[in-house]
Design an enzyme around this catalytic site. Structure first.
Site, PDB file in Angstrom:
ATOM      1  N   VAL C 167       0.840  -1.206   0.000  1.00  0.00           N
ATOM      2  CA  VAL C 167       0.000   0.000   0.000  1.00  0.00           C
ATOM      3  C   VAL C 167       0.878   1.260   0.000  1.00  0.00           C
ATOM      4  CG1 VAL C 167      -1.629   1.364   1.380  1.00  0.00           C
ATOM      5  CG2 VAL C 167      -2.002  -1.100   1.055  1.00  0.00           C
ATOM      6  N   LYS C 168       1.901   1.250   0.816  1.00  0.00           N
ATOM      7  CA  LYS C 168       2.793   2.416   0.873  1.00  0.00           C
ATOM      8  C   LYS C 168       3.502   2.617  -0.466  1.00  0.00           C
ATOM      9  CE  LYS C 168       5.806   5.538   2.199  1.00  0.00           C
ATOM     10  NZ  LYS C 168       5.444   6.939   2.233  1.00  0.00           N
ATOM     11  N   ILE C 169       4.044   1.544  -1.009  1.00  0.00           N
ATOM     12  CA  ILE C 169       4.784   1.645  -2.277  1.00  0.00           C
ATOM     13  C   ILE C 169       3.884   2.192  -3.380  1.00  0.00           C
ATOM     14  CG2 ILE C 169       5.818   0.244  -4.122  1.00  0.00           C
ATOM     15  CD1 ILE C 169       6.919  -1.590  -1.823  1.00  0.00           C
TER      16      ILE C 169
END
Lengths: 290, 290, 290, 290
Positions: C167-169
């Site tokens: 999700v962060k990437i």
């Protein structure tokens, strides 16, 4: 000459056999034993990697960076090699690995050449490879007689071994680009109601007469991807070698990004066991033809 | 045979001349008069477009869609042409124009063939073109003797004229893709400290032996883009013909998008007057090599 | 609570400080000593990595995969940690590293969460980060009070730690895509004789009201890339994390290929020290505006 | 004010209605008669295009370049318009058409403004559009009261009408890029075993709070593409307007090439009747998820 030969896959076995047939004494090693047995039947001497290095001249043809790093850059192997021994790595590996290998050999007073080849197993069997050699010219001259047995021509391309790998990697890049270009063109041809095979015939008769367009174009035009000469995941590995080589030198490769996606699309659609020419099916899927 | 020939640019003039030399009676028309005069000196008959059509067999080699639409799809011209007259359009035009031309000829009882050619002015002068013919096979047979004068081989590819244009457009597309692929590869080769020209030599000796790689690769490897065979904006026009042809058939062309951007980059950097092989400089600019 | 905090860069130092201010006992470690001294002045306890783990709850904020692997997946560190100790890795690392970390913690009876954050140093200082948490819900609940100190909201996204990293990437991927999209649009706007900054004003007032478009759009519109919030090579690292994450799951990412080339172009033109928004200059170079 | 209004599609009908409700006298024309009847019931006056122009102030909202050229650049219409009449074209058309329209109005002593709008039919109905105005500031001031009825804000962006079209086209380009970026990201999220909708929730709560990401992201995350706000072929038309606008100014648009292919892929797979957000399905197909 007395030489070691490491790695008896389809390519390596054919190459070692030619060296034998040319009268050389060949000490062979392979991860699995069956290929060793077959070469031994033809006159080779089964040996350990250390014994192969002990001859002072060892050729290697392993499958990828990981195998080379594990087997041939093992400190135990390199530390045991005789002073001045010459290792000729003929596999398609990354330029980063070639640089590391050159350094690790040099640190121990060993010599390292990169000598990747163009040509498939049939060319290897016929002694018809093209050898691209990188490294010290004197060392290249020393093994030139071996190269003459293995190939029809040797091209020295630079004094750093990695430079030969760069030439090999971007030769394969041009092949991959040619496959994608033909895939896109034949998708439109097919959508336009024409026979892609006839299109390929016109083009290979006139503008694109070399073996790449005739060979891969023939497969793409007929959508007949067998026999498998070069598996699709190996082709993807080579595309990634090109992208990485470009990246290390800050060179954008927009065609390479397209290739990357086409191969991923093919892998996502279960084409792992097909020839890399079958990446052409991606162009058909995109156009709703598949 | 008594034939008309419309359009005496570099290609057309050489083709018309060969028809003359082969003993045909050729009525020629051109927008400017100097080429007409030169052909007349060689035995051609200066004529109007209507007179060219009046022969019943007219070949044309105009520069682009707009010129063909203005000169040869002019209702006044077509309405005046004799019943059953055959117009053979040998220029590289869009498939949409070919479809329109076929329809507008048929509506008046005229016949239309598309017969674009591969080869540049030197091949045209030598009668060494490759002719790709689309349309009614009987009509193709009728002008086969003319094609035999103009080229070394004729490939009939389909019964719709537009299909021949599709083959020509995507032949050029493969050339443009080859140029970009070589441009990207040689940019990495250069960034890796090697001579791009040596790289091209290795590749054209082995995998890519056809004239496209040797010719354009030679230019790219040496960064010598003269003499100009095919101006960069004309190459861009052909890339756009490919994109449009794909779009009309819902076929994505990711390499085509890359080509489009490379040509725009070249145009933005003032390369309008260079050969289209010089689009390779874009790859060098991207990598900070230029 | 008594917790360890590893890694006191710009983000980590601000986060550790907030934990201190909220009344927690914080044992801090950093590669260089100056940030440790500053935190100690504010009440933190300088400690070794092993002592940080010995608290039973350790948060880490190291710079990349390599730093995490070297410092926190060191077998000596993990073997010495108390049974059931919980490690919360808040850095942006690859999903492959998260998978490895989860496995190596589990093998020793340790617990591992991934909890990367959205927000820069100003948001970290204000306790205004967004925390994306992946792993065992019970473990997330255990450290929820800490997350509440660090951020304004915590989003649990999956029971595998790597899912939070994904999700962060891809949050960062959307930012990178937004930068490139604005770069391309403003290049045409500029070429059309308009003020890119006015264009950005219109868009961020209407369709694109979030902080990404306002923040990066503001920089791009004015071509003012300072102060540097996020260095261009770090942005490139994140683009590569996205490409690799996609590749591991056979997902083509055509925008990602374009981003890759744009960042390489920027690096080839010496933009290493600029904010990643400055990759927009690549679009201007392509158009001959730079 | 007494004004003409040409084109009563979903957008135009809502806009004309608001003008009526604000007390203006509105002479309306539409290709089909039903919308005219409905507006007449609300107090509008059914009129011919010439009568609309005869008011001296005419707003138009036709569907595309072709409709504008046929209806409003008809020499008979323009020649009959009263001296100094002001035509305000609020449709999304090409910059080339805007340039032609400006010229053809000026040649006859007429005035031309481009005033494309951001916002869909709901915003049009609510008088909540954003108006982007290009052309003579005095003319913009003259119709400012009308713009105030139609929208919440007017942005004058340049003295050439085409500049407003450029802003509109590249606003839509940013939307299309956002859709593709979310499509690629959610494909990896889905392949990683996570709920794309949860991913979109995290992102639109933090970094991407504007209506574009919330609206289209919501559709993509849930794969619910109805109701259809903007048909996919219309979105493709706008992508092509962007590509063409870039091309005319020699600006490469690599994201635009990717968009072009994604839309063609969607059209090749029968998505003509879906909302343009559904182009996201292409990313799923590429990854073998569809």
């Amino acid at each position: 000459m007395r030489v070691g030969f490491i790695g008896l896959g389809g390519m390596g076995a054919a190459m070692a056999r030619n060296l034998l047939d040319a009268g050389h004494t060949v000490l062979v090693w392979n991860r699995s034993s069956e290929p060793v047995r077959r070469l031994a039947d033809a006159g080779a001497i089964a040996a350990g990697i250390d014994e192969a290095f002990a001859t002072g001249t060892v050729l290697s043809m392993l499958s990828d960076d990981a195998a080379v790093a594990e087997r041939l850059l093992d400190p135990a192997v390199l530390d045991a090699a005789p002073a001045g021994a010459l290792h000729v790595n003929m596999a398609t590996v990354s330029t980063a690995l070639a640089q590391r290998a050159a350094r690790e050999h040099a640190e121990r007073g060993l010599r390292y050449l990169a000598a990747p080849v163009f040509g498939r197993t049939d060319a290897a069997a016929a002694g018809n490879l093209t050898v691209v050699a990188g490294g010290d010219p004197a060392a290249i001259a020393e093994v030139a007689p071996l190269f003459d047995v293995l190939g029809r021509r040797t091209w020295p391309v630079g004094e750093e071994p990695a430079q030969a790998n760069l030439v090999k990697i971007f030769g394969n890049y041009l092949i991959a680009c040619s496959i994608e270009a033909m895939a896109e063109a034949t998708a439109v041809i097919e959508a336009g109601g024409l026979d892609p095979s006839a299109f390929i015939d016109v083009l290979t008769d006139t503008l694109f007469t070399g073996p790449v367009f005739a060979g891969y174009g023939g497969m793409i035009g007929k959508r007949r991807y067998e026999p498998v000469n070069f598996r699709l995941p190996l082709g993807f590995k080579d595309v990634q070698l090109a992208l990485t080589s470009g990246q290390e030198r800050n060179v954008p490769l927009p065609f390479g990004g397209v290739l990357r996606d086409a191969f991923l699309d093919a892998l996502a659609h279960g084409q792992q066991e097909q020839d890399w020419a079958a990446v052409a099916e991606t162009a058909r899927r995109r156009a709703g033809l598949a």
